[in-house]
Design a protein around this motif. Structure first.
Motif, mmCIF file in Angstrom:
data_model
loop_
_atom_site.group_PDB
_atom_site.id
_atom_site.type_symbol
_atom_site.label_atom_id
_atom_site.label_comp_id
_atom_site.label_asym_id
_atom_site.label_seq_id
_atom_site.Cartn_x
_atom_site.Cartn_y
_atom_site.Cartn_z
ATOM 1 N N ALA A 1 0.835 -1.201 0.000
ATOM 2 C CA ALA A 1 0.000 0.000 0.000
ATOM 3 C C ALA A 1 0.872 1.256 0.000
ATOM 4 O O ALA A 1 0.622 2.204 -0.757
ATOM 5 N N SER A 2 1.894 1.268 0.817
ATOM 6 C CA SER A 2 2.810 2.409 0.871
ATOM 7 C C SER A 2 3.502 2.623 -0.467
ATOM 8 O O SER A 2 3.684 3.765 -0.915
ATOM 9 N N SER A 3 3.860 1.541 -1.100
ATOM 10 C CA SER A 3 4.490 1.624 -2.413
ATOM 11 C C SER A 3 3.560 2.298 -3.418
ATOM 12 O O SER A 3 3.969 3.172 -4.184
ATOM 13 N N MET A 4 2.290 1.903 -3.408
ATOM 14 C CA MET A 4 1.333 2.490 -4.343
ATOM 15 C C MET A 4 1.060 3.953 -3.995
ATOM 16 O O MET A 4 0.860 4.777 -4.893
ATOM 17 N N ILE A 5 1.068 4.282 -2.723
ATOM 18 C CA ILE A 5 0.903 5.685 -2.314
ATOM 19 C C ILE A 5 2.052 6.509 -2.884
ATOM 20 O O ILE A 5 1.836 7.566 -3.490
ATOM 21 N N ASN A 6 3.279 6.037 -2.703
ATOM 22 C CA ASN A 6 4.448 6.768 -3.210
ATOM 23 C C ASN A 6 4.435 6.865 -4.729
ATOM 24 O O ASN A 6 4.731 7.918 -5.298
ATOM 25 N N LEU A 7 4.075 5.779 -5.375
ATOM 26 C CA LEU A 7 3.992 5.773 -6.828
ATOM 27 C C LEU A 7 2.944 6.776 -7.311
ATOM 28 O O LEU A 7 3.180 7.544 -8.254
ATOM 29 N N SER A 8 1.787 6.799 -6.654
ATOM 30 C CA SER A 8 0.714 7.727 -7.036
ATOM 31 C C SER A 8 1.132 9.177 -6.819
ATOM 32 O O SER A 8 0.819 10.050 -7.639
ATOM 33 N N GLU A 9 1.834 9.421 -5.737
ATOM 34 C CA GLU A 9 2.319 10.778 -5.493
ATOM 35 C C GLU A 9 3.367 11.180 -6.526
ATOM 36 O O GLU A 9 3.404 12.331 -6.961
ATOM 37 N N GLY A 10 4.199 10.234 -6.932
ATOM 38 C CA GLY A 10 5.166 10.500 -7.988
ATOM 39 C C GLY A 10 4.476 10.829 -9.298
ATOM 40 O O GLY A 10 4.869 11.756 -10.015
ATOM 41 N N GLN A 11 3.429 10.067 -9.615
ATOM 42 C CA GLN A 11 2.658 10.338 -10.831
ATOM 43 C C GLN A 11 1.998 11.709 -10.744
ATOM 44 O O GLN A 11 2.039 12.489 -11.695
ATOM 45 N N ALA A 12 1.408 12.018 -9.612
ATOM 46 C CA ALA A 12 0.720 13.301 -9.440
ATOM 47 C C ALA A 12 1.682 14.477 -9.536
ATOM 48 O O ALA A 12 1.290 15.561 -9.984
ATOM 49 N N ALA A 13 2.933 14.267 -9.140
ATOM 50 C CA ALA A 13 3.925 15.345 -9.201
ATOM 51 C C ALA A 13 4.123 15.850 -10.628
ATOM 52 O O ALA A 13 4.452 17.025 -10.831
ATOM 53 N N GLU A 14 3.877 14.994 -11.598
ATOM 54 C CA GLU A 14 3.979 15.413 -12.999
ATOM 55 C C GLU A 14 2.963 16.502 -13.330
ATOM 56 O O GLU A 14 3.189 17.315 -14.215
ATOM 57 N N PHE A 15 1.852 16.497 -12.636
ATOM 58 C CA PHE A 15 0.741 17.363 -13.001
ATOM 59 C C PHE A 15 0.499 18.509 -12.031
ATOM 60 O O PHE A 15 -0.295 19.400 -12.328
ATOM 61 N N THR A 16 1.147 18.486 -10.878
ATOM 62 C CA THR A 16 0.896 19.524 -9.886
ATOM 63 C C THR A 16 2.126 20.345 -9.539
ATOM 64 O O THR A 16 2.015 21.373 -8.900
ATOM 65 N N GLY A 17 3.280 19.860 -9.928
ATOM 66 C CA GLY A 17 4.519 20.552 -9.574
ATOM 67 C C GLY A 17 4.953 21.516 -10.655
ATOM 68 O O GLY A 17 4.207 21.865 -11.574
ATOM 69 N N LYS A 18 6.176 21.909 -10.517
ATOM 70 C CA LYS A 18 6.774 22.793 -11.510
ATOM 71 C C LYS A 18 6.904 22.042 -12.834
ATOM 72 O O LYS A 18 7.022 20.824 -12.850
ATOM 73 N N PRO A 19 6.931 22.762 -13.924
ATOM 74 C CA PRO A 19 7.155 22.086 -15.212
ATOM 75 C C PRO A 19 8.488 21.329 -15.194
ATOM 76 O O PRO A 19 9.459 21.770 -14.590
ATOM 77 N N ILE A 20 8.494 20.194 -15.839
ATOM 78 C CA ILE A 20 9.697 19.361 -15.891
ATOM 79 C C ILE A 20 10.533 19.856 -17.068
ATOM 80 O O ILE A 20 10.316 19.455 -18.206
ATOM 81 N N LEU A 21 11.479 20.719 -16.739
ATOM 82 C CA LEU A 21 12.273 21.362 -17.782
ATOM 83 C C LEU A 21 13.731 20.927 -17.795
ATOM 84 O O LEU A 21 14.475 21.309 -18.690
ATOM 85 N N THR A 22 14.118 20.134 -16.797
ATOM 86 C CA THR A 22 15.511 19.680 -16.739
ATOM 87 C C THR A 22 15.541 18.159 -16.599
ATOM 88 O O THR A 22 14.556 17.536 -16.175
ATOM 89 N N TRP A 23 16.690 17.580 -16.936
ATOM 90 C CA TRP A 23 16.854 16.145 -16.764
ATOM 91 C C TRP A 23 16.787 15.776 -15.288
ATOM 92 O O TRP A 23 16.273 14.710 -14.928
ATOM 93 N N GLU A 24 17.296 16.639 -14.419
ATOM 94 C CA GLU A 24 17.262 16.361 -12.981
ATOM 95 C C GLU A 24 15.817 16.281 -12.483
ATOM 96 O O GLU A 24 15.459 15.361 -11.746
ATOM 97 N N ALA A 25 14.982 17.205 -12.903
ATOM 98 C CA ALA A 25 13.571 17.180 -12.506
ATOM 99 C C ALA A 25 12.884 15.938 -13.063
ATOM 100 O O ALA A 25 12.085 15.291 -12.371
ATOM 101 N N TYR A 26 13.210 15.599 -14.299
ATOM 102 C CA TYR A 26 12.645 14.399 -14.924
ATOM 103 C C TYR A 26 13.060 13.154 -14.145
ATOM 104 O O TYR A 26 12.231 12.280 -13.857
ATOM 105 N N ASP A 27 14.343 13.058 -13.799
ATOM 106 C CA ASP A 27 14.847 11.910 -13.040
ATOM 107 C C ASP A 27 14.130 11.769 -11.702
ATOM 108 O O ASP A 27 13.832 10.656 -11.268
ATOM 109 N N GLN A 28 13.855 12.893 -11.040
ATOM 110 C CA GLN A 28 13.175 12.847 -9.739
ATOM 111 C C GLN A 28 11.760 12.300 -9.874
ATOM 112 O O GLN A 28 11.324 11.476 -9.074
ATOM 113 N N VAL A 29 11.041 12.747 -10.885
ATOM 114 C CA VAL A 29 9.676 12.265 -11.094
ATOM 115 C C VAL A 29 9.689 10.783 -11.457
ATOM 116 O O VAL A 29 8.928 9.988 -10.899
#
Length: 185
Positions: free
Chosen positions: A140-168
């Motif tokens: 369950a924790s794994s899916m929570i983290n995965l879902s938050e990672g997915q959501a970060a694509e749509f709620t965070g700053k634009p992914i404009l660098t490779w570092e930001a992309y790697d984090q997501v």
């Protein structure tokens, strides 16, 4: 590292176990599920879970159920990711989203999550240790983290660098790989 024969055996067993769980023809998800699983992909997370389970001498039934659980959860995340990204192809095949629409893709992804927890429960109920039940909250924790990672694509700053992309990507990929390993432990 498992021997080639063991890897091939676990891959075939995983495919058979997943196929056996798919909805029957009476289900509105029958065509969706069979279309999605007409190609299985590499089964990397499930094969990893199986290999670790064998390495720590869990029963074959426990190993198989944990591997199925991980693979079903991974596939749920792929189905939902395809909806979010509006991807029309995965593994050189039409996605559930593009073939059946958003409502059925959401329903199928949710069905996969439910089946994943069902398989995780079966795995932990067959494990020799009372501590085995900790694997379900880990999933369950794994899916929570995965879902938050997915959501970060749509709620965070634009992914404009490779570092930001790697984090997501790390937030979307690493949780289930780690759970493949830590669950059996």
């Amino acid at each position: 590292m498992p021997r080639v024969g063991t890897t091939q055996k676990s891959e075939e067993a995983l495919e058979e176990a997943i196929t056996a769980l798919l909805p029957t023809e009476k289900s509105p998800l029958f065509k969706v599920a069979h279309s999605h699983f007409s190609q299985f992909g590499k089964l990397l997370r499930g094969r990893t879970a199986w290999a670790v389970s064998e390495a720590v001498t869990l029963s074959p039934a426990c190993a198989q159920n944990w591997a199925v659980s991980i693979e079903l959860m991974h596939n749920a995340s792929l189905v939902h990711d395809d909806i979010c990204d509006r991807d029309e192809h995965r593994r050189h095949h039409s996605t559930v989203f593009s073939s059946f629409g958003t409502p059925l893709a959401i329903c199928f992804g949710d069905w996969l999550v439910a089946r994943s927890f069902e398989a995780a429960y079966r795995a932990t109920s067959q494990a020799p240790s009372a501590e085995a039940s900790a694997a379900v909250p880990l999933l369950a924790s794994s899916m929570i983290n995965l879902s938050e990672g997915q959501a970060a694509e749509f709620t965070g700053k634009p992914i404009l660098t490779w570092e930001a992309y790697d984090q997501v990507v790390a937030k979307k990929t690493i949780p289930l790989i780690l759970t493949s390993i830590t669950g059996p432990l």
